[in-house]
Scaffold this active site. Structure first.
Site, PDB file in Angstrom:
ATOM      1  N   ARG A  88      44.186  37.032  37.101  1.00 34.40           N
ATOM      2  CA  ARG A  88      44.205  36.858  35.638  1.00 34.40           C
ATOM      3  C   ARG A  88      45.353  36.023  35.127  1.00 34.40           C
ATOM      4  NH1 ARG A  88      41.172  41.948  33.120  1.00 34.40           N
ATOM      5  NH2 ARG A  88      40.095  42.482  35.039  1.00 34.40           N
ATOM      6  N   ARG A 144      42.863  42.427  24.598  1.00 34.05           N
ATOM      7  CA  ARG A 144      42.334  41.969  25.899  1.00 34.05           C
ATOM      8  C   ARG A 144      41.755  40.557  25.795  1.00 34.05           C
ATOM      9  NH1 ARG A 144      38.468  46.554  26.529  1.00 34.05           N
ATOM     10  NH2 ARG A 144      37.598  45.539  28.357  1.00 34.05           N
TER      11      ARG A 144
HETATM   12  P1  ADP Z   1      38.368  43.881  31.425  1.00 35.96           P
HETATM   13  O1  ADP Z   1      37.346  43.019  32.136  1.00 35.96           O
HETATM   14  O2  ADP Z   1      37.898  44.321  30.107  1.00 35.96           O
HETATM   15  O3  ADP Z   1      39.728  43.291  31.411  1.00 35.96           O
HETATM   16  P2  ADP Z   1      38.920  45.645  33.630  1.00 35.96           P
HETATM   17  O4  ADP Z   1      38.364  46.975  33.920  1.00 35.96           O
HETATM   18  O5  ADP Z   1      38.623  44.561  34.611  1.00 35.96           O
HETATM   19  O6  ADP Z   1      38.431  45.264  32.194  1.00 35.96           O
HETATM   20  O7  ADP Z   1      40.513  45.740  33.496  1.00 35.96           O
HETATM   21  C1  ADP Z   1      41.090  46.727  32.658  1.00 35.96           C
HETATM   22  C2  ADP Z   1      42.592  46.488  32.510  1.00 35.96           C
HETATM   23  O8  ADP Z   1      43.236  46.555  33.789  1.00 35.96           O
HETATM   24  C3  ADP Z   1      43.015  45.128  31.968  1.00 35.96           C
HETATM   25  O9  ADP Z   1      42.930  45.043  30.574  1.00 35.96           O
HETATM   26  C4  ADP Z   1      44.460  45.062  32.478  1.00 35.96           C
HETATM   27  O10 ADP Z   1      45.323  45.888  31.737  1.00 35.96           O
HETATM   28  C5  ADP Z   1      44.351  45.669  33.866  1.00 35.96           C
HETATM   29  N1  ADP Z   1      44.090  44.648  34.915  1.00 35.96           N
HETATM   30  C6  ADP Z   1      42.996  44.568  35.718  1.00 35.96           C
HETATM   31  N2  ADP Z   1      43.101  43.534  36.559  1.00 35.96           N
HETATM   32  C7  ADP Z   1      44.286  42.936  36.299  1.00 35.96           C
HETATM   33  C8  ADP Z   1      44.989  41.815  36.833  1.00 35.96           C
HETATM   34  N3  ADP Z   1      44.488  41.073  37.831  1.00 35.96           N
HETATM   35  N4  ADP Z   1      46.184  41.500  36.300  1.00 35.96           N
HETATM   36  C9  ADP Z   1      46.734  42.218  35.314  1.00 35.96           C
HETATM   37  N5  ADP Z   1      46.133  43.293  34.759  1.00 35.96           N
HETATM   38  C10 ADP Z   1      44.934  43.651  35.245  1.00 35.96           C
END
Ligand code: ADP
Length: 188
Positions: A88, A144
């Site tokens: 991300r 987000r």
């Molecule tokens: P979304 O697709 O809505 O972001 P996820 O379930 O994939 O939902 O992720 C939920 C949360 O987990 C994110 O909003 C973030 O806080 C954290 N997260 C997940 N993957 C990452 C990542 N690669 N880097 C930073 N934070 C992450």
């Protein structure tokens, strides 16, 4: 084969990632699921991530790269992984690239899930009423989406200059999108 699924929250990466995992017989690895599980079980990782996640912000690159390193070391990951929403930020893209290279592997496909904003907001509202996720409330959703635009969207350009990306029209029925994904991978 290593495949990265990239796209905004609500783009359907999780649904398509699960289908793809079944179709290709590769494990699906989603940092969001792993973090939610850590929060649920109150592990040290969960305790560090909880407030950040619930507000809709990104967890630190150090924490994320640590969990990715551990995941890639598992025997189940040896044949490849479906990375679902795992990368991300640009430092994460660089870190994953180095990790894969140190193992003699590469990110073979980067699939970008394209969805309109109206669709995203509709899907996230529907999911909130079903799953009750703390970060699906309107304020956290806005955070987000902002995190996606500011920190994750630039990752697409990074991959464009490091191997290329394939865009998937992610609006439509689950089966239709799944068929587009298989075509993009040359499997249909
Ligand atoms: P979304 O697709 O809505 O972001 P996820 O379930 O994939 O939902 O992720 C939920 C949360 O987990 C994110 O909003 C973030 O806080 C954290 N997260 C997940 N993957 C990452 C990542 N690669 N880097 C930073 N934070 C992450």
């Amino acid at each position: 084969m290593n495949i990265l699924l990239l796209g905004p929250p609500g783009a359907g990466k999780g649904t398509q990632g699960a289908l793809l995992s079944q179709a290709l017989g590769l494990p699906r690895f989603a940092t969001g699921d792993l973090l939610r599980d850590a929060v649920k079980h109150g592990t040290p990782l969960g305790l560090r991530a909880k407030a950040v996640m619930e507000a809709g912000h990104l967890v630190s690159d150090d924490l994320i790269l640590g969990v990715i390193r551990a995941e890639l070391a598992k025997p189940v990951a040896a044949q490849g992984v479906i990375f679902d929403g795992v990368v991300r930020t640009i430092p994460q893209a660089q870190g994953v690239d180095e990790l894969l290279r140190s193992l003699g592997r590469t990110m073979d496909h980067v699939l970008i899930f394209d969805v309109t904003d109206a669709q995203l907001l509709q899907r996230l509202a529907a999911r909130r009423s079903v799953e009750g996720r703390a970060d699906d409330d309107p304020a956290a959703v806005a955070t987000r989406l902002q995190a996606y635009r500011q920190q994750t969207a630039p990752v697409i350009s990074w991959y464009e200059t490091h191997g290329g990306v394939t865009r998937i029209d992610a609006v439509g029925l689950v089966d239709e999108v799944a068929a587009r994904v298989m075509r993009a991978l040359g499997r249909a």
